[in-house]
Design an enzyme around this catalytic site. Structure first.
Site, PDB file in Angstrom:
ATOM      1  N   GLY A  50     -10.475  21.126  88.321  1.00  0.00           N
ATOM      2  CA  GLY A  50     -10.384  21.209  86.865  1.00  0.00           C
ATOM      3  C   GLY A  50     -11.110  22.419  86.315  1.00  0.00           C
ATOM      4  O   GLY A  50     -12.067  22.924  86.901  1.00  0.00           O
ATOM      5  N   ARG A  86      -5.268  21.796  92.714  1.00  0.00           N
ATOM      6  CA  ARG A  86      -6.025  20.739  93.388  1.00  0.00           C
ATOM      7  C   ARG A  86      -5.591  20.511  94.838  1.00  0.00           C
ATOM      8  O   ARG A  86      -5.847  19.457  95.412  1.00  0.00           O
ATOM      9  CB  ARG A  86      -5.909  19.431  92.594  1.00  0.00           C
ATOM     10  N   ASP A 104     -15.811  18.020  95.598  1.00  0.00           N
ATOM     11  CA  ASP A 104     -14.735  17.930  96.580  1.00  0.00           C
ATOM     12  C   ASP A 104     -14.292  19.321  97.042  1.00  0.00           C
ATOM     13  O   ASP A 104     -14.052  19.548  98.234  1.00  0.00           O
ATOM     14  CB  ASP A 104     -13.538  17.172  96.003  1.00  0.00           C
ATOM     15  N   LYS A 164     -19.175  24.271  90.256  1.00  0.00           N
ATOM     16  CA  LYS A 164     -18.460  24.147  88.997  1.00  0.00           C
ATOM     17  C   LYS A 164     -18.106  22.695  88.720  1.00  0.00           C
ATOM     18  O   LYS A 164     -17.552  22.023  89.580  1.00  0.00           O
ATOM     19  CB  LYS A 164     -17.181  24.998  89.060  1.00  0.00           C
ATOM     20  N   THR A 165     -18.419  22.181  87.559  1.00  0.00           N
ATOM     21  CA  THR A 165     -17.859  20.948  87.020  1.00  0.00           C
ATOM     22  C   THR A 165     -18.537  20.650  85.705  1.00  0.00           C
ATOM     23  O   THR A 165     -19.768  20.652  85.623  1.00  0.00           O
ATOM     24  CB  THR A 165     -18.008  19.728  87.948  1.00  0.00           C
ATOM     25  N   ASP A 200     -18.637  17.855  84.422  1.00  0.00           N
ATOM     26  CA  ASP A 200     -19.215  16.512  84.513  1.00  0.00           C
ATOM     27  C   ASP A 200     -20.710  16.539  84.768  1.00  0.00           C
ATOM     28  O   ASP A 200     -21.398  15.545  84.520  1.00  0.00           O
ATOM     29  CB  ASP A 200     -18.537  15.712  85.631  1.00  0.00           C
TER      30      ASP A 200
END
Length: 565
Positions: A97, A161, A192, A218-219, A221
């Site tokens: 993402g 992805r 992941d 990176k994220t 979240d």
């Protein structure tokens, strides 16, 4: 006022084309912003290595799986090394993402490899890891890089992805890497994606292919962090973007005084975004998934908690409020978490894979234990179907598709009706629903993320020059001015353990959940009762790019509280 610019892109799939870009004043001004770098990266560097490392869990199993990249030392860069003019080419992949700042990682890497030797080249593989396997790429040049500096999104090369797990994929990748003379591959992604980067680094090392693999954290979240990674990039910007929107809703809420706003926020496996946004905006209610699990709360417990606050505010004449809900909340309710675990195992079998979609519900009901079947049957039909039918590529429930905000508001409305009949509630309840996800993933990066991402990319070029593989590019001491940030690398194996995925135990980077004993949560817990009953909203406003440093360059509340000395 806008500026029209004609851009000619590099050769993409043997097609050269031109597009007209319409640039706003913001884009023009942001393009001129020069990201700040840690002092250690501004000239020649030397690598200072620490002691050997080990994984956070399952040490023997992880060591056996990664014999060539396990146990490597943490690396820190210091200034004062000898000048380096190595000649090499680098490839880069955006995976998973989107997150604000990805373009600055690329521009930092580009500037870093060019600073080492102007003849060095940087290639971008298109639409994620699939571009490596399918040999779809572009070569970056000054004009293209300059067009994307300090901008949001991943549109410079796109993301995807595709999981890099199979030997066939690795071998297809090495074909194009050799053809382009690429010495190192940088993979920008979450837990992941960086697990895949580690698997790829191990494979290429085992074959002596001479290709290095470096990861970047990176994220939005915020769950890719640990003792070495202080924050994942994009978290700062996304939380500021969501907090602006939440503040706008709070102001509207306080103006109309007739709605309860149920706001679901991204964060599938951890509640970092919800917690940070609560710290920035002070809503009446913020649910933290990790606390729900720790207290073994049921869905009814959560509904009663919200209903009681609604009733108490109504008693003061306030029939309005805001509720923040983490995206993954439903997976942390113990009974539902237990159900999902059995669903995962049940649906991961070959037998289940052959069952027609319209028969899956009956199939899982026939295979669930009595307790989990009772939980499954107690859920609304829509939620039960989503738990059983909708899965992501990793075999996980697609919790973003479950409208938890609507589920909770409807259950709260029902509970309030019961309380009214009992004489315990005399107010009015009307709900509005929101889900903030895509609104923050591609926002223009904040000053912090612009600086942080550029430093991560530039730092990756130094890890490559030092011959490292299987490392994550890390920048620490991030609550200090950028000049004082510490640059280096951490072996990805150091962050790994074994977890069950699709019914099998697999090596993965351990996710960082909200720590209930951590300073950010403790601060929130100390103030939430006051925020619940009183209207103490904070309206952060738009992300600030210009103005006093204490406004523009401040980090998240989470980082500030975690670094209290």
């Amino acid at each position: 006022m806008t500026e029209f610019v004609y851009i000619c892109t590099p050769k993409t799939l043997n097609i050269t084309y031109c597009i007209m870009s319409v640039k706003s004043n913001l884009q023009v001004a942001r393009a001129a912003y020069q990201p700040k770098l840690p002092k250690a990266l501004k000239g020649a560097v030397k690598a200072v290595e620490g002691a050997a490392t080990q994984s956070v869990g399952n040490q023997e199993e992880i060591k056996a799986l990664f014999p060539n990249t396990y146990g490597m030392p943490v690396v820190r860069f210091a200034d004062g090394g000898s000048a380096d003019s190595q000649s090499f080419n680098v490839g880069i992949i955006l995976s998973g993402g989107q997150a604000p700042g990805g373009h600055n990682v690329i521009s930092g890497l580009y500037d870093g490899v060019k600073a080492i030797n102007p003849a060095n080249k940087l290639y971008g593989f298109l639409m994620g890891p699939g571009g490596l396997v399918d040999h779809k790429y572009i070569e970056f040049d000054d004009a293209l890089i300059d067009e994307y500096r300090n901008t949001g999104g991943f549109d410079i090369i796109g993301s995807g992805r595709t999981k890099l797990e199979e030997t066939e994929q690795f071998e297809k990748g090495i074909e194009i890497l050799r053809e382009l003379g690429i010495k190192a591959l940088v993979i920008i992604g979450g837990d992941d994606s960086n697990t895949n980067a580690c698997v790829l680094a191990e494979y290429y090392a085992s074959k002596n292919y001479g290709v290095q693999v470096i990861g970047c954290p990176k994220t939005i979240d915020g769950d890719l962090k640990n003792s070495q990674i202080e924050t994942s990039f994009g978290f700062d910007t996304a939380c500021k973007t969501y907090s602006e929107l939440i503040g706008n809703i709070e102001r509207d809420c306080n103006s109309a005084r007739k709605y309860w706003h149920f706001i679901k926020l991204m964060g599938r496996s951890a509640s970092h975004i919800a917690l940070e946004c609560a710290l920035q905006t002070q809503p009446n209610i913020c649910l933290i998934s990790e606390e729900v699990e720790a207290k073994k709360q049921s869905l009814d417990d959560i509904v009663n908690y919200i209903a009681e606050i609604v009733a108490r505010r109504a008693a003061n004449g306030n029939n309005f409020g805001t509720v923040l809900i983490p995206e993954g909340l439903i997976e942390f309710i113990p009974a539902i978490k237990k159900l999902i675990a059995e669903l995962n195992d049940t649906l991961a079998t070959e037998e289940a894979a052959s069952v027609a979609r319209e028969e899956v519900i009956d199939y899982v009901k026939a295979h669930l234990s009595a307790d989990n079947l009772a939980t499954f049957n107690s859920l609304p039909d829509g939620v039960a179907r989503q738990l059983a039918l909708d899965r992501d590529p990793h075999g996980n429930v697609q919790v973003s598709l479950i409208e938890t905000e609507k589920l909770l508001s409807s259950m709260v409305a029902k509970r309030l009706s019961e309380m009214k009949a009992e004489g315990k509630y005399c107010g009015k309840f009307s709900a509005q629903h929101h889900f903030f996800g895509y609104e923050g993933r591609c926002a223009a990066p904040s000053n912090f993320d612009a600086d942080y991402c550029y430093s991560l990319g530039y730092n990756a070029s130094r890890l490559i020059a030092c011959g490292k593989t299987g490392y994550m590019s890390v920048i620490s001491n991030t609550t200090a001015p950028a000049e004082e940030w510490i640059a280096g690398g951490v072996p990805i194996t150091m962050m790994m353990n074994l977890e069950k995925r699709n019914g099998k135990m697999k090596p993965v980077i351990r996710k960082a959940l909200v720590e209930l004993e951590g300073e950010p949560f403790k601060f929130f817990a100390a103030h939430r009762d006051s925020w619940a009953i009183n209207t103490e909203y904070v309206y952060p406003g738009a992300i600030q790019y210009w103005g006093p440093t204490e406004v523009c360059d401040q980090t998240t509340k989470t980082l500030q509280l975690e670094h209290i000395k």
